[in-house]
Design a protein around this motif. Structure first.
Motif, PDB file in Angstrom:
ATOM      1  N   GLN A 190       0.736  -1.377  -0.246  1.00 39.45           N
ATOM      2  CA  GLN A 190       0.000  -0.074  -0.168  1.00 39.45           C
ATOM      3  C   GLN A 190       0.931   1.306  -0.024  1.00 39.45           C
ATOM      4  O   GLN A 190       1.412   1.559   0.830  1.00 39.45           O
ATOM      5  N   TRP A 191       1.096   1.807  -1.135  1.00 40.45           N
ATOM      6  CA  TRP A 191       2.032   2.872  -1.393  1.00 40.45           C
ATOM      7  C   TRP A 191       1.537   4.157  -0.339  1.00 40.45           C
ATOM      8  O   TRP A 191       0.226   4.492  -0.207  1.00 40.45           O
ATOM      9  N   GLN A 192       2.555   4.808   0.013  1.00 40.58           N
ATOM     10  CA  GLN A 192       2.280   5.922   1.233  1.00 40.58           C
ATOM     11  C   GLN A 192       3.023   7.136   0.839  1.00 40.58           C
ATOM     12  O   GLN A 192       4.397   7.012   0.251  1.00 40.58           O
ATOM     13  N   LEU A 193       2.351   8.231   0.938  1.00 47.02           N
ATOM     14  CA  LEU A 193       3.066   9.558   0.787  1.00 47.02           C
ATOM     15  C   LEU A 193       3.066  10.672   2.064  1.00 47.02           C
ATOM     16  O   LEU A 193       1.941  10.089   2.857  1.00 47.02           O
ATOM     17  N   GLN A 194       3.932  11.304   2.175  1.00 49.61           N
ATOM     18  CA  GLN A 194       4.098  12.195   3.276  1.00 49.61           C
ATOM     19  C   GLN A 194       4.277  13.757   2.808  1.00 49.61           C
ATOM     20  O   GLN A 194       4.843  13.890   1.810  1.00 49.61           O
ATOM     21  N   PRO A 195       3.646  14.633   3.594  1.00 55.62           N
ATOM     22  CA  PRO A 195       3.892  16.137   3.115  1.00 55.62           C
ATOM     23  C   PRO A 195       5.558  16.376   3.306  1.00 55.62           C
ATOM     24  O   PRO A 195       6.281  15.957   4.260  1.00 55.62           O
ATOM     25  N   ARG A 196       5.986  17.392   2.414  1.00 55.11           N
ATOM     26  CA  ARG A 196       7.339  17.645   2.410  1.00 55.11           C
ATOM     27  C   ARG A 196       7.265  18.662   3.614  1.00 55.11           C
ATOM     28  O   ARG A 196       6.638  19.391   4.055  1.00 55.11           O
ATOM     29  N   LYS A 197       8.592  18.723   4.320  1.00 57.15           N
ATOM     30  CA  LYS A 197       8.474  19.478   5.704  1.00 57.15           C
ATOM     31  C   LYS A 197       8.504  21.135   5.542  1.00 57.15           C
ATOM     32  O   LYS A 197       7.719  21.770   6.020  1.00 57.15           O
ATOM     33  N   ASN A 198       8.742  21.512   4.324  1.00 53.45           N
ATOM     34  CA  ASN A 198       8.895  22.843   4.033  1.00 53.45           C
ATOM     35  C   ASN A 198       7.468  23.330   3.311  1.00 53.45           C
ATOM     36  O   ASN A 198       7.299  24.444   2.979  1.00 53.45           O
ATOM     37  N   THR A 199       6.642  22.433   3.041  1.00 50.93           N
ATOM     38  CA  THR A 199       5.478  22.915   2.492  1.00 50.93           C
ATOM     39  C   THR A 199       3.999  22.492   3.193  1.00 50.93           C
ATOM     40  O   THR A 199       2.929  22.444   2.668  1.00 50.93           O
ATOM     41  N   ARG A 200       4.246  22.152   4.325  1.00 53.67           N
ATOM     42  CA  ARG A 200       3.040  21.429   5.180  1.00 53.67           C
ATOM     43  C   ARG A 200       2.104  22.627   5.511  1.00 53.67           C
ATOM     44  O   ARG A 200       0.742  22.212   5.348  1.00 53.67           O
ATOM     45  N   SER A 201       2.314  23.810   5.503  1.00 56.55           N
ATOM     46  CA  SER A 201       1.575  24.817   5.810  1.00 56.55           C
ATOM     47  C   SER A 201       0.618  25.241   4.586  1.00 56.55           C
ATOM     48  O   SER A 201      -0.447  25.284   4.696  1.00 56.55           O
ATOM     49  N   GLN A 202       1.253  24.980   3.308  1.00 57.24           N
ATOM     50  CA  GLN A 202       0.429  25.189   2.161  1.00 57.24           C
ATOM     51  C   GLN A 202      -0.525  24.026   1.969  1.00 57.24           C
ATOM     52  O   GLN A 202      -1.636  24.118   1.510  1.00 57.24           O
ATOM     53  N   LEU A 203      -0.025  22.923   2.362  1.00 58.34           N
ATOM     54  CA  LEU A 203      -0.876  21.667   2.208  1.00 58.34           C
ATOM     55  C   LEU A 203      -2.111  21.781   3.066  1.00 58.34           C
ATOM     56  O   LEU A 203      -3.448  21.533   2.645  1.00 58.34           O
ATOM     57  N   SER A 204      -2.146  22.445   4.153  1.00 58.56           N
ATOM     58  CA  SER A 204      -3.151  22.650   5.247  1.00 58.56           C
ATOM     59  C   SER A 204      -4.009  23.976   4.707  1.00 58.56           C
ATOM     60  O   SER A 204      -5.239  23.695   4.867  1.00 58.56           O
ATOM     61  N   VAL A 205      -3.495  24.871   3.868  1.00 60.60           N
ATOM     62  CA  VAL A 205      -4.003  25.866   3.198  1.00 60.60           C
ATOM     63  C   VAL A 205      -5.149  25.073   2.135  1.00 60.60           C
ATOM     64  O   VAL A 205      -6.387  25.670   2.168  1.00 60.60           O
ATOM     65  N   ILE A 206      -4.529  24.328   1.429  1.00 60.81           N
ATOM     66  CA  ILE A 206      -5.414  23.755   0.449  1.00 60.81           C
ATOM     67  C   ILE A 206      -6.623  22.768   0.996  1.00 60.81           C
ATOM     68  O   ILE A 206      -7.809  22.772   0.573  1.00 60.81           O
TER      69      ILE A 206
END
Length: 641
Positions: free
Chosen positions: A72-88
Motif C-alpha cells: 500500500q503506497w504511502q506519501l507524506q508532506p514535505r517538511k517545508n510545504t506542510r503549511s500550504q497543504l493545510s491551506v488547500i
C-alpha cells in the motif's frame, strides 16, 4: 466557491490576474471579487515515504530484505510545504467546484491529482474536477484557457503514467542502491553506491564513450579522386566508389584500408577516358525547422550559446514567468491551428523585443502556414514560442536575450517559403570503376535567410558546381589523386550531444528487437528531468567538464565498473519510457508495467545476490562514519532517477 489549484505561485498569480477585482491576498491563496479562490502548490507538496515507514526493520540495510515492494503506497508532506497543504485542505472543504491547474505535462497532472487523493477528496467530487491547461502566462492566453476547460478525468492516463514512473524510480533506486551498497560494504567499500533508473545509464554512456576514445587505434584508409575534364575544358572532381569485390580490403564503414588497392585504381584511371553512366538532376526543398521542444532547444542552445541543459531550463523558466515565452517543459514541436490567428501579434512582439530580428520579421509572410500548425500532433502542451508580450530585453541578462532570440528566430522561420535547390548527381565509369560527384545549387534561399549563414567546408564533395552534362558523354580523367586519411575516434560528449543521446537513446540500445520498437522521440528521462539528471551527475562528481567536452571522472568510471552491465545500459529504461508513453496513449496499463518492473527488479537482485560481491577497486575511500551518519537519520539517503 470555485477553487483553482495551480502548480506554482507564478501560475496562480497569472490566473488570479485575469479574474475580477478587487482581490484579497491571503496567506497561500487569493480571493477574487467573483468569489473564485486561487491557491497553489509549491512544486510537489508530497513525497514518497522511506522504506522504514513500511517496516521498521528496513532501517537496517540488509540484502535479505530485498526487494522492498510496498503493498500500500504511502506519501507524506514535505517538511517545508506542510503549511500550504493545510491551506488547500481548508479551502477544499468549502469549494463547490475544483479546478486542477497543474502544469500541462504528466508530472504537473500527477502533482495536483496526488494532493486531491491525499486529502481524501471523495470520488463523487473528483468526477466533477475541471482541468485548466495554461501554456502561456499572458492574460489573453489565460482567459482563453479558462474558457475551454475540460474534465480532469480526461487526463487520468497522463496522471497514471506519471504515478507509474514515480513508483518505478522509487523501487529501482531504493532496491538497487541498497543492494550494491551492501555488496560494496562486503567488498570493503564504506560509501553509498547510488543507482538510478536514468542517471546510471547516462553515466554509462559517458564512461563507455571515454573508453572507446582511450582505446581507439587509428588506422589509415585511402580514397581516390579523379579530376575530370569535359570537351569544353570544364573540370570537376569525382570520388571512387569501391565495388563489392573490394570488400576484403575494406572496414565495416566501407573504407579501403589497403594502399596497394587504391594505388592500382589511380594507375588504371590516370589519363583514361570515362563515360557518364547515370545523371540525376532534380529540384529539392527543405521546409522550415519546427518550433522548439525543450530538448531540441537545449541541444541548439548548447551548440550555439554554450549553455548547459540546466541553464537553458532555468533561463527558459524565467522567460516564461515574465510572460515572454510559452510553457518551457514541452516535448512537442507543433502548434494548435487556432494559435495561427495570433501570428501577426506575436511577430510584432518579436520585432519590438529583438532588434536583431527586425529585418527577418519584416520579410515574413504572416499568412503563410507551415506544417507546424497541426492539431493532431498537439497534446496537453504545444511547442515553445514567443508570446505577444512586449518588453525591454536589454533590462534582462545576456543569456535571457540570446535564448529568447533562438526561440523567436525558430518561430519567424515558419512564415518563410521553403528553401529550394537543384540537386545533381553524376556517375562515371572509368576503366570499369565507378566514380561519383554531386552538387547542390540554391534556387531560392527561403527560410534559411533568417538564420546566420554557416561557413561551408571546402572539403565537402557537393561544394563544387558541376557543369552541364548528358548521359553517355565522354570525359577525360586528367589526373587521379590518392588521399590518405586516418580513422577518427568517436567525439567526446558535449552538453548538446549528451542531450541528443538521451532523447534518441535507441541508437545506443544493444537489443535489436527493442531498437525496432523504440521511436526516435523515446529517450532517457523526460523533457523536465533530463537537465536535472545531468546536473546530478556533475554534483556527485561522476562527470566533469574539460572545455565544452564532458568526461566521466575516476569515481564515475569506477562506479560503472563496480555495477553489472545491465544496470548501466539504457536498454531496460528505454523500454520503460516506451511503456510509460503507451499508458498515456491508452495502449498500456499501470498493472502490466508495474508487474513487469517487479519481475525485472527481482531478476536483477537475484543476479546481484548470486555474485555475492562487486569490484570496488578504484572507488575513492569514504569514511564509514560519514555513511553511518546518514543511516541514523529518519530518512535514508535520497536516490534520483
Amino acid at each position: 466557491m470555485r477553487l483553482i489549484i495551480a502548480e506554482k505561485p507564478s501560475l496562480g498569480r497569472a490566473i488570479a490576474d485575469v479574474l475580477p477585482r478587487p482581490h484579497k491576498k491571503q496567506d497561500g491563496y487569493v480571493e477574487t471579487a467573483s468569489g473564485d479562490v486561487v491557491t497553489w502548490c509549491i512544486g510537489h507538496l508530497l513525497e514518497q515515504v522511506e522504506p522504514e515507514n513500511y517496516d521498521p526493520a528496513y532501517k537496517q540495510w540488509r540484502f535479505e530484505h530485498l526487494p522492498i515492494v510496498p503493498q500500500q503506497w504511502q506519501l507524506q508532506p514535505r517538511k517545508n510545504t506542510r503549511s500550504q497543504l493545510s491551506v488547500i485542505r481548508k479551502l477544499l472543504k468549502t469549494a463547490d467546484t475544483i479546478v486542477h491547474a497543474g502544469d500541462p505535462d504528466r508530472e504537473g497532472q500527477l502533482l495536483v491529482d496526488e494532493v486531491l487523493d491525499y486529502l481524501k477528496l471523495s470520488q463523487a467530487r473528483k468526477k466533477n474536477v475541471r482541468r485548466l491547461l495554461v501554456n502561456d502566462l499572458n492574460g489573453s492566453a489565460v482567459k482563453k484557457a479558462l474558457a475551454r476547460m475540460q474534465s480532469n478525468s480526461d487526463y487520468v492516463p497522463l496522471s497514471v503514467s506519471a504515478l507509474a514512473r514515480s513508483r518505478a524510480d522509487w523501487l529501482y533506486g531504493i532496491n538497487l542502491t541498497r543492494a550494491y551498497t551492501v555488496l560494496g560494504k562486503k567488498a570493503g567499500y564504506g560509501g553509498l553506491l547510488s543507482v538510478g533508473r536514468v542517471q546510471t545509464p547516462v553515466l554509462g554512456l559517458v564512461v563507455r564513450r571515454d573508453e572507446e576514445i582511450a582505446n581507439f587505434q587509428p588506422k589509415p584508409y585511402f580514397e581516390v579522386f579523379a579530376l575530370l575534364v569535359t570537351d569544353q575544358g570544364e573540370c570537376f572532381k569525382a570520388k571512387w566508389q569501391p565495388s563489392e569485390a573490394c570488400q576484403p580490403w575494406m572496414d565495416d564503414e566501407g573504407r579501403v584500408l589497403d594502399r596497394r588497392l587504391a594505388e592500382n585504381v589511380v594507375s588504371r584511371v590516370q589519363g583514361k577516358q570515362g563515360e557518364i553512366s547515370k545523371l540525376d538532376k532534380k529540384p529539392g526543398k527543405e521546409t522550415p525547422p519546427l518550433p522548439y521542444s525543450l530538448s531540441v532547444l537545449q541541444i541548439d542552445a548548447a551548440r550555439q550559446l554554450r549553455l548547459s541543459a540546466k541553464e537553458v531550463l532555468d533561463v527558459c523558466q524565467k522567460l516564461y514567468e515574465q510572460k515572454l515565452v510559452t510553457y518551457p517543459r514541452s516535448d512537442c514541436r507543433y502548434l494548435p491551428v487556432e494559435h495561427f490567428r495570433e501570428a501577426p501579434e506575436v511577430l510584432g512582439a518579436i520585432r519590438s523585443n529583438d532588434e536583431h530580428l527586425a529585418n527577418a520579421v519584416d520579410g515574413a509572410l504572416p499568412d503563410r502556414k507551415s506544417k507546424a500548425w497541426n492539431d493532431s500532433k498537439v497534446g496537453a502542451h504545444h511547442a515553445i514560442i514567443p508570446t505577444t508580450r512586449r518588453a525591454d530585453l536589454y533590462k534582462m541578462g545576456d543569456r535571457e536575450r540570446k535564448l529568447y532570440g533562438l526561440i523567436a528566430r525558430q518561430y519567424v522561420a515558419q512564415f518563410y517559403p521553403d528553401h529550394k535547390f537543384s540537386a545533381q548527381k553524376v556517375s562515371i565509369i572509368i576503366e570499369g570503376g565507378l566514380f561519383t560527384a554531386s552538387s547542390r545549387t540554391v534556387m531560392e534561399e527561403g527560410w534559411k535567410a533568417v538564420f546566420p549563414r554557416k561557413p561551408s567546408s571546402p572539403e565537402k564533395e557537393d561544394s563544387q558546381r558541376l557543369p552541364e552534362m548528358t548521359k553517355g558523354q565522354a570525359l577525360l580523367c586528367k589526373e587521379a589523386e590518392l588521399a590518405e586519411k586516418q580513422t577518427q575516434p568517436p567525439k567526446s560528449f558535449t552538453d548538446a550531444t549528451l542531450l541528443s543521446a538521451m532523447t534518441g537513446i535507441a541508437r545506443y540500445v544493444k537489443d535489436s528487437e527493442i531498437r525496432k520498437v523504440l521511436k526516435e522521440t523515446d529517450g532517457l528521462g523526460t523533457e523536465a528531468t533530463r537537465a536535472g539528471i545531468i546536473e546530478l551527475l556533475f554534483n556527485r562528481k561522476y562527470l566533469a567538464r574539460q572545455g565544452k567536452n564532458i568526461h566521466a571522472t575516476e569515481t564515475g568510471k569506477a562506479l560503472i565498473k563496480a555495477l553489472p552491465e545491465p544496470v548501466s545500459q539504457p536498454d531496460m529504461t528505454a523500454r520503460w519510457e516506451a511503456s510509460l508513453n503507451q499508458i498515456v496513449e491508452k495502449k498500456g496499463s499501470y498493472q502490466s508495467f508495474m508487474s513487469q518492473l517487479e519481475q525485472q527488479l527481482t531478476q536483477l537482485l537475484l543476479e546481484a545476490g548470486q555474485s555475492g560481491t562487486i569490484n570496488v577497486q578504484g572507488l575513492p575511500p569514504v569514511s564509514a562514519s560519514r555513511f553511518k551518519k546518514k543511516t541514523r537519520r529518519k530518512k535514508a539517503p535520497r536516490r534520483a532517477s
